[in-house]
Scaffold this motif. Structure first.
Motif, short mmCIF file in Angstrom:
data_model
loop_
_atom_site.label_atom_id
_atom_site.label_comp_id
_atom_site.label_asym_id
_atom_site.label_seq_id
_atom_site.Cartn_x
_atom_site.Cartn_y
_atom_site.Cartn_z
N VAL A 25 -5.42 -0.68 7.39
CA VAL A 25 -4.47 -1.64 7.97
C VAL A 25 -5.09 -2.33 9.17
O VAL A 25 -4.90 -3.54 9.39
CB VAL A 25 -3.15 -0.93 8.36
N LEU B 161 0.86 -1.18 0.00
CA LEU B 161 0.00 0.00 0.00
C LEU B 161 0.90 1.23 0.00
O LEU B 161 1.49 1.60 1.01
CB LEU B 161 -0.91 -0.02 1.23
N GLU C 164 1.35 -4.05 3.71
CA GLU C 164 2.57 -3.33 4.07
C GLU C 164 2.48 -1.91 3.53
O GLU C 164 2.31 -1.70 2.32
CB GLU C 164 3.79 -4.02 3.48
N VAL C 165 2.58 -0.92 4.41
CA VAL C 165 2.57 0.47 3.97
C VAL C 165 3.97 0.83 3.48
O VAL C 165 4.95 0.66 4.19
CB VAL C 165 2.15 1.41 5.13
N TYR D 33 -2.36 4.69 -2.74
CA TYR D 33 -3.37 5.56 -2.13
C TYR D 33 -3.04 7.01 -2.48
O TYR D 33 -2.00 7.53 -2.08
CB TYR D 33 -3.44 5.38 -0.61
N ARG E 18 -3.89 9.70 5.83
CA ARG E 18 -3.25 8.75 6.73
C ARG E 18 -4.28 8.10 7.65
O ARG E 18 -4.16 6.93 8.01
CB ARG E 18 -2.17 9.46 7.56
N VAL F 189 -5.68 5.28 5.64
CA VAL F 189 -4.71 4.18 5.50
C VAL F 189 -4.60 3.39 6.80
O VAL F 189 -4.60 2.16 6.80
CB VAL F 189 -3.34 4.73 5.06
N ASP F 190 -4.50 4.09 7.92
CA ASP F 190 -4.39 3.41 9.22
C ASP F 190 -5.62 2.55 9.49
O ASP F 190 -5.52 1.44 10.04
CB ASP F 190 -4.21 4.42 10.34
N THR G 296 1.79 5.00 -0.03
CA THR G 296 1.20 6.28 0.37
C THR G 296 2.27 7.17 0.97
O THR G 296 3.19 6.69 1.64
CB THR G 296 0.07 6.09 1.39
#
Length: 316
Positions: free
Chosen positions: A23, A5, A32-33, A50, A16, A19-20, A7
């Motif tokens: 996850v 992922l 995996e970011v 993203y 963010r 995204v968090d 970003t």
């Protein structure tokens, strides 16, 4: 399956936050970011960029190198950003918060691309303190032109000139130095400009009566969803993203035209006059709307279906 992922979203920014949440809630996939320019820890099965501008180009590079499917997840402001066409056209799937974004995407690119809706989600607190109206307006926004923070200051000045005792608090990082300087130069005694750590945003929402969104376009703002979750009224500019969000069935809050000061005055006077019973009903209705249409588990399930589809294709 391993999902890279990509970003560049920094802590405290809306992207963010999304995204968090992904996850945390997505199940059955190793996510995996990966920062733009960084290498994933292992070979991905899918790459998800993203934000087409900030995550898209490096996501495209990784997808081509590893010969895996590419997903581009729209943040919202990137839907209208210049120069994103190559990334969007290369995607095996583009995701966005609303079905209407797929239609705008087709208009933008001149042809249809695979598109899937991934609705924004938010946690709903179990209980909230209920406070009387104090005229406190919160604008969570990075200081950059697309957020049109200057409009918020102008609107505040117009409403105060009509006798509404409002004060504006702007919270967000300075993402455009020149614009941030202009915002600060316009901030008078009833405008506070600052930043808040993610852990402090709950208190910022609880301290506010109403949350504004003055953006030129949005992607289903996390800030508006969090505002409703924390009992705030919401007042959002009638632009793409905000209009889709607040025209959902049962959506709380109001859309506004920047030129219509009369409507803005009426909205805030009604909020000022709101009884405790009416306030409790508004908060309960907002929570019901969030649980019905913005459950983080439904958001995660939409992503899981997309990633699983690529897994089935690979198995064949």
């Amino acid at each position: 399956m391993h999902v890279a992922l990509v970003t560049s979203a920094e802590p405290g920014r809306g992207n963010r936050t999304t995204v968090d949440r992904w996850v945390e809630f997505v199940r059955g996939f190793d996510i995996e970011v990966v920062a733009p320019g960084a290498e994933p820890a292992c070979a991905p099965d899918v790459v998800d960029g993203y934000h087409a501008v900030h995550g898209g180009p490096w996501a495209l590079e990784l997808a081509r190198r590893f010969r895996v499917p590419l997903v581009i997840s729209l943040g919202g402001t990137d839907l209208f950003a210049p120069g994103v066409e190559p990334v969007l056209l290369a995607a095996d799937c583009v995701t966005g918060a609303f079905q209407e974004f797929g239609e705008r995407l087709r208009e933008r690119l001149g042809r249809a691309v695979p598109y899937a809706v991934v609705p924004r989600g938010v946690r709903v607190p179990d209980d909230l303190p209920l406070r009387a109206f104090r005229g406190r307006v919160l604008l969570p926004a990075g200081l950059r032109p697309v957020k049109d923070v200057l409009l918020a200051i102008d609107l505040l000045e117009r409403l105060r000139a009509r006798g509404l005792p409002l004060a504006l608090r702007v919270l967000g990082p300075a993402m455009d130095r020149a614009y941030a300087a202009e915002v600060r130069s316009r901030a008078g005694p009833f405008v506070a400009v600052g930043e808040a750590a993610p852990a402090d945003m709950r208190e910022a929402y609880l301290d506010a009566d109403v949350v504004w969104n003055t953006s030129l376009h949005e992607g289903g703002s996390n800030a508006l969803l969090e505002a409703v979750a924390h009992g705030c009224a919401i007042f959002a500019r009638d632009v793409p993203g905000n209009s889709e969000l607040l025209r959902e069935e049962g959506a709380p809050g109001a859309l506004f035209d920047p030129a219509d000061t009369d409507a803005a005055e009426a909205f805030h006077r009604a909020l000022h006059a709101e009884t405790e019973k009416a306030r409790r009903a508004r908060v309960a209705a907002g929570h019901a709307w969030l649980r019905r249409l913005h459950d983080p588990r439904a958001e995660a399930a939409a992503l899981e279906r997309i990633f699983s589809g690529f897994g089935r294709r690979k198995a064949r």
